[in-house]
Design a protein around this motif. Structure first.
Motif, PDB file in Angstrom:
ATOM      1  N   VAL A 265       0.874  -1.176   0.000  1.00  0.00           N
ATOM      2  CA  VAL A 265       0.000   0.000   0.000  1.00  0.00           C
ATOM      3  C   VAL A 265       0.911   1.225   0.000  1.00  0.00           C
ATOM      4  O   VAL A 265       1.649   1.455   0.956  1.00  0.00           O
ATOM      5  N   GLN A 266       0.861   1.975  -1.104  1.00  0.00           N
ATOM      6  CA  GLN A 266       1.739   3.137  -1.242  1.00  0.00           C
ATOM      7  C   GLN A 266       0.928   4.425  -1.301  1.00  0.00           C
ATOM      8  O   GLN A 266      -0.088   4.515  -1.989  1.00  0.00           O
ATOM      9  N   TYR A 267       1.419   5.419  -0.570  1.00  0.00           N
ATOM     10  CA  TYR A 267       0.897   6.777  -0.680  1.00  0.00           C
ATOM     11  C   TYR A 267       2.104   7.695  -0.798  1.00  0.00           C
ATOM     12  O   TYR A 267       2.760   8.008   0.204  1.00  0.00           O
ATOM     13  N   GLY A 268       2.459   8.051  -2.036  1.00  0.00           N
ATOM     14  CA  GLY A 268       3.624   8.896  -2.260  1.00  0.00           C
ATOM     15  C   GLY A 268       4.881   8.262  -1.693  1.00  0.00           C
ATOM     16  O   GLY A 268       5.260   7.149  -2.075  1.00  0.00           O
ATOM     17  N   PRO A 269       5.526   8.923  -0.712  1.00  0.00           N
ATOM     18  CA  PRO A 269       6.803   8.439  -0.183  1.00  0.00           C
ATOM     19  C   PRO A 269       6.670   7.437   0.956  1.00  0.00           C
ATOM     20  O   PRO A 269       7.652   7.132   1.626  1.00  0.00           O
ATOM     21  N   PHE A 270       5.440   6.953   1.203  1.00  0.00           N
ATOM     22  CA  PHE A 270       5.206   5.976   2.259  1.00  0.00           C
ATOM     23  C   PHE A 270       4.748   4.671   1.631  1.00  0.00           C
ATOM     24  O   PHE A 270       3.815   4.658   0.816  1.00  0.00           O
ATOM     25  N   VAL A 271       5.376   3.551   2.025  1.00  0.00           N
ATOM     26  CA  VAL A 271       4.982   2.240   1.514  1.00  0.00           C
ATOM     27  C   VAL A 271       4.826   1.296   2.704  1.00  0.00           C
ATOM     28  O   VAL A 271       5.808   0.921   3.352  1.00  0.00           O
ATOM     29  N   MET A 272       3.571   0.934   2.976  1.00  0.00           N
ATOM     30  CA  MET A 272       3.282   0.080   4.117  1.00  0.00           C
ATOM     31  C   MET A 272       2.442  -1.117   3.647  1.00  0.00           C
ATOM     32  O   MET A 272       2.375  -1.400   2.449  1.00  0.00           O
ATOM     33  N   ASN A 273       1.803  -1.798   4.604  1.00  0.00           N
ATOM     34  CA  ASN A 273       1.033  -2.990   4.267  1.00  0.00           C
ATOM     35  C   ASN A 273      -0.474  -2.803   4.398  1.00  0.00           C
ATOM     36  O   ASN A 273      -1.237  -3.710   4.067  1.00  0.00           O
ATOM     37  N   SER A 274      -0.903  -1.638   4.918  1.00  0.00           N
ATOM     38  CA  SER A 274      -2.335  -1.393   5.076  1.00  0.00           C
ATOM     39  C   SER A 274      -2.607   0.103   5.007  1.00  0.00           C
ATOM     40  O   SER A 274      -1.714   0.927   5.237  1.00  0.00           O
ATOM     41  N   GLU A 275      -3.853   0.459   4.717  1.00  0.00           N
ATOM     42  CA  GLU A 275      -4.245   1.868   4.686  1.00  0.00           C
ATOM     43  C   GLU A 275      -4.107   2.493   6.072  1.00  0.00           C
ATOM     44  O   GLU A 275      -3.739   3.666   6.202  1.00  0.00           O
ATOM     45  N   GLN A 276      -4.405   1.720   7.098  1.00  0.00           N
ATOM     46  CA  GLN A 276      -4.281   2.233   8.467  1.00  0.00           C
ATOM     47  C   GLN A 276      -2.835   2.631   8.766  1.00  0.00           C
ATOM     48  O   GLN A 276      -2.585   3.661   9.397  1.00  0.00           O
ATOM     49  N   GLU A 277      -1.887   1.833   8.299  1.00  0.00           N
ATOM     50  CA  GLU A 277      -0.468   2.162   8.513  1.00  0.00           C
ATOM     51  C   GLU A 277      -0.061   3.406   7.716  1.00  0.00           C
ATOM     52  O   GLU A 277       0.788   4.183   8.163  1.00  0.00           O
TER      53      GLU A 277
END
Length: 294
Positions: A265-277
């Motif tokens: 799950v990516q949002y710009g410069p953040f790549v995590m495993n869930s939308e909550q993260e």
């Protein structure tokens, strides 16, 4: 460079090319012109890699503004500066000058704010930035950073004159500058004389690609033109790759890695495993939990 070694990799079933991809011309940072070769749509296919940018210009207007302060969380950035000089500063207190042939390896992990600003006013700037995902268990570890000057990077030359820099992983018994236990990345810069070939073992469960940045190459009869990425076909019976240079000297990077097979799950410069993260990452950044800036 040490004495030539034999490229003794013997392949029974080399990998073939699944797809060629030329990338997308775009801008990032404060207007730096680049080609995004590994894009969002290829993240699952080339897991654990998230992005590959190639920048090359002799026009300072294309790069001089650089990449002012910006945050990252959840992955690693590997910047390979082929030509030029770039100053790195980050919120963890790290600072380094990346110069010709050097590599900057930064593990953003739980969060870092950094800047990458050219320290040159003219001349050519060329290089790559590769994003390597972190496993879920390591995404909130402390950040880490290391500069490797060109002289620090392990290298070897084969009997046919092929020169190889081992940035990560291992090739022909030569260990690279960096190893990672989970993703097992291999990152090679391979310079082939005209008509020369080079073979390398790849575990069958690893994803892999080749990008040609000088000349042209062929892989199992498939032509790979300049500035094209060849995604290598996954085959449980394949044991590696043979790259053949065309009628001119050819330079390629070969990148392989063990897929994490975790949600991305990516949002710009953040790549995590869930939308909550991701929401937590945005909140932490906005509330200054990534440090006070570079």
């Amino acid at each position: 460079m040490t004495s030539p070694i034999k490229n003794e990799v013997m392949l029974t079933q080399p990998r073939q090319v699944e797809q060629l991809y030329a990338g997308i011309d775009t801008q990032d940072g404060a207007g730096v012109k680049l080609t995004r070769v590994l894009t969002h749509q290829l993240q699952q296919r080339l897991d654990p890699y998230l992005m590959l940018d190639n920048f090359k210009s002799d026009d300072p207007e294309d790069y001089i503004a650089g990449f002012p302060n910006h945050p990252h969380r959840g992955f690693e950035t590997i910047t390979y500066m082929i030509t030029g000089r770039m100053r790195h500063k980050d919120s963890a207190g790290n600072e380094g000058l990346l110069e010709n042939g050097g590599v900057q390896w930064m593990t953003a992990a739980s969060g870092v704010i950094h800047s990458e600003i050219p320290e040159q006013e003219d001349g050519e700037m060329e290089g790559f930035q590769l994003w390597l995902n972190l496993p879920a268990k390591d995404k909130m570890n402390n950040p880490w950073y290391q500069d490797f000057q060109n002289a620090d990077l392990p290298k070897f030359v084969t009997e046919n004159g092929t020169e190889v820099t081992v940035i990560a992983g291992e090739s022909n018994g030569i260990a690279g500058a960096v190893t990672r236990e989970v993703t097992e990345p291999t990152y090679l810069d391979i310079h082939l004389p005209a008509g020369a070939s080079f073979s390398h073992n790849i575990p069958p469960n690893h994803n892999a690609f080749v990008f040609v940045y000088r000349g042209n190459a062929s892989i199992e009869g498939k032509q790979v033109p300049l500035k094209n990425m060849a995604i290598l076909k996954n085959d449980p019976n394949a044991d590696g790759i043979t790259i053949q240079a065309g009628s001119e000297a050819t330079k390629v990077i070969l990148v392989t890695g063990r897929p994490l097979k975790e949600p991305i799950v990516q949002y710009g410069p953040f790549v995590m495993n869930s939308e909550q993260e991701i929401i937590q990452a945005i909140n932490d950044f906005q509330q200054g939990r990534f440090g006070e800036g570079a």
